[in-house]
Motif scaffolding. Structure first.
Motif, PDB file in Angstrom:
ATOM      1  N   GLU A  22       0.830  -1.198   0.000  1.00  0.00           N
ATOM      2  CA  GLU A  22       0.000   0.000   0.000  1.00  0.00           C
ATOM      3  C   GLU A  22       0.874   1.260   0.000  1.00  0.00           C
ATOM      4  O   GLU A  22       0.558   2.234  -0.693  1.00  0.00           O
ATOM      5  N   CYS A  23       1.968   1.239   0.742  1.00  0.00           N
ATOM      6  CA  CYS A  23       2.909   2.371   0.723  1.00  0.00           C
ATOM      7  C   CYS A  23       3.477   2.573  -0.676  1.00  0.00           C
ATOM      8  O   CYS A  23       3.625   3.714  -1.134  1.00  0.00           O
ATOM      9  N   ASN A  31       3.711   5.948  -5.486  1.00  0.00           N
ATOM     10  CA  ASN A  31       3.524   6.061  -6.935  1.00  0.00           C
ATOM     11  C   ASN A  31       2.477   7.107  -7.287  1.00  0.00           C
ATOM     12  O   ASN A  31       2.629   7.851  -8.253  1.00  0.00           O
ATOM     13  N   TRP A  32       1.414   7.158  -6.528  1.00  0.00           N
ATOM     14  CA  TRP A  32       0.323   8.082  -6.816  1.00  0.00           C
ATOM     15  C   TRP A  32       0.638   9.521  -6.412  1.00  0.00           C
ATOM     16  O   TRP A  32       0.025  10.447  -6.914  1.00  0.00           O
ATOM     17  N   THR A  33       1.580   9.714  -5.503  1.00  0.00           N
ATOM     18  CA  THR A  33       1.789  11.020  -4.891  1.00  0.00           C
ATOM     19  C   THR A  33       3.090  11.711  -5.288  1.00  0.00           C
ATOM     20  O   THR A  33       3.145  12.928  -5.350  1.00  0.00           O
ATOM     21  N   GLU A  73      13.375  11.511  -3.089  1.00  0.00           N
ATOM     22  CA  GLU A  73      13.453  10.784  -1.814  1.00  0.00           C
ATOM     23  C   GLU A  73      12.352   9.734  -1.725  1.00  0.00           C
ATOM     24  O   GLU A  73      12.590   8.611  -1.261  1.00  0.00           O
ATOM     25  N   LEU A  74      11.146  10.111  -2.155  1.00  0.00           N
ATOM     26  CA  LEU A  74      10.043   9.155  -2.124  1.00  0.00           C
ATOM     27  C   LEU A  74      10.316   7.959  -3.032  1.00  0.00           C
ATOM     28  O   LEU A  74       9.983   6.817  -2.677  1.00  0.00           O
ATOM     29  N   VAL A  75      10.918   8.198  -4.177  1.00  0.00           N
ATOM     30  CA  VAL A  75      11.258   7.088  -5.081  1.00  0.00           C
ATOM     31  C   VAL A  75      12.281   6.168  -4.417  1.00  0.00           C
ATOM     32  O   VAL A  75      12.183   4.941  -4.539  1.00  0.00           O
ATOM     33  N   ASP A  76      13.228   6.727  -3.688  1.00  0.00           N
ATOM     34  CA  ASP A  76      14.180   5.889  -2.938  1.00  0.00           C
ATOM     35  C   ASP A  76      13.448   5.069  -1.879  1.00  0.00           C
ATOM     36  O   ASP A  76      13.727   3.880  -1.703  1.00  0.00           O
TER      37      ASP A  76
END
Length: 116
Positions: free
Chosen positions: A49-50, A55-57, A68-71
Motif C-alpha cells: 500500500e505504501c 507512486n500516486w503522490t 526521496e520518495l522514489v528511494d
C-alpha cells in the motif's frame, strides 16, 4: 483490481498534505510492526500500500522530495520481497524499524501538518 481502484480514488480525493500524512502513518505502522517480535502476515500488504501511495503522490511533490520518495519506494519494495526471511532476523527487523521510523518522520514533516 476493483479494491485497488477504490483505494486509489479514496486516497487521491484527499489534499496532498493528508495523503502524505496517510503515507507517514503507514510507514509508522511498518516501523511498529517491525519492532514487534511476533510474525506479521499483514506487513507485506501495508508495504504494498505504501508503494502505491508513493507512486500516486510523488509526482505532486517538489523534485527533491519526489526523488526521496522514489528511494523509499525502492527500499520498501526490497523489504517487502525479503520480508519472509527478514522477519526471522532481529537485526534486520531493527534496521527496518529505524529506517521506516525515519521515513515516517520525514514524510510527516514534509506534509506541513506539524506546522499547523
Amino acid at each position: 483490481m476493483k479494491n485497488l481502484d477504490h483505494l486509489r480514488n479514496s486516497y487521491m480525493s484527499k489534499p496532498l498534505s493528508q495523503r502524505l500524512n496517510d503515507l507517514a502513518s503507514n510507514l509508522k505502522q511498518i516501523s511498529d510492526s517491525a519492532r514487534d517480535t511476533a510474525v506479521s502476515e499483514t506487513l507485506p500488504s501495508i508495504m504494498r500500500e505504501c508503494e502505491y501511495m508513493i507512486n500516486w503522490t510523488a509526482a505532486e511533490t517538489q523534485i527533491d522530495f519526489a526523488a526521496e520518495l522514489v528511494d523509499v519506494l525502492r527500499f520498501i519494495s526490497l523489504w517487502r520481497n525479503a520480508w519472509a526471511d527478514a522477519q526471522k532476523n532481529q537485526s534486520l527487523r531493527t534496521m527496518l524499524y529505524l529506517q521506516t521510523k525515519k521515513w515516517s518522520d520525514q514524510v510527516l514533516d514534509y506534509s506541513g501538518l506539524l506546522n499547523q
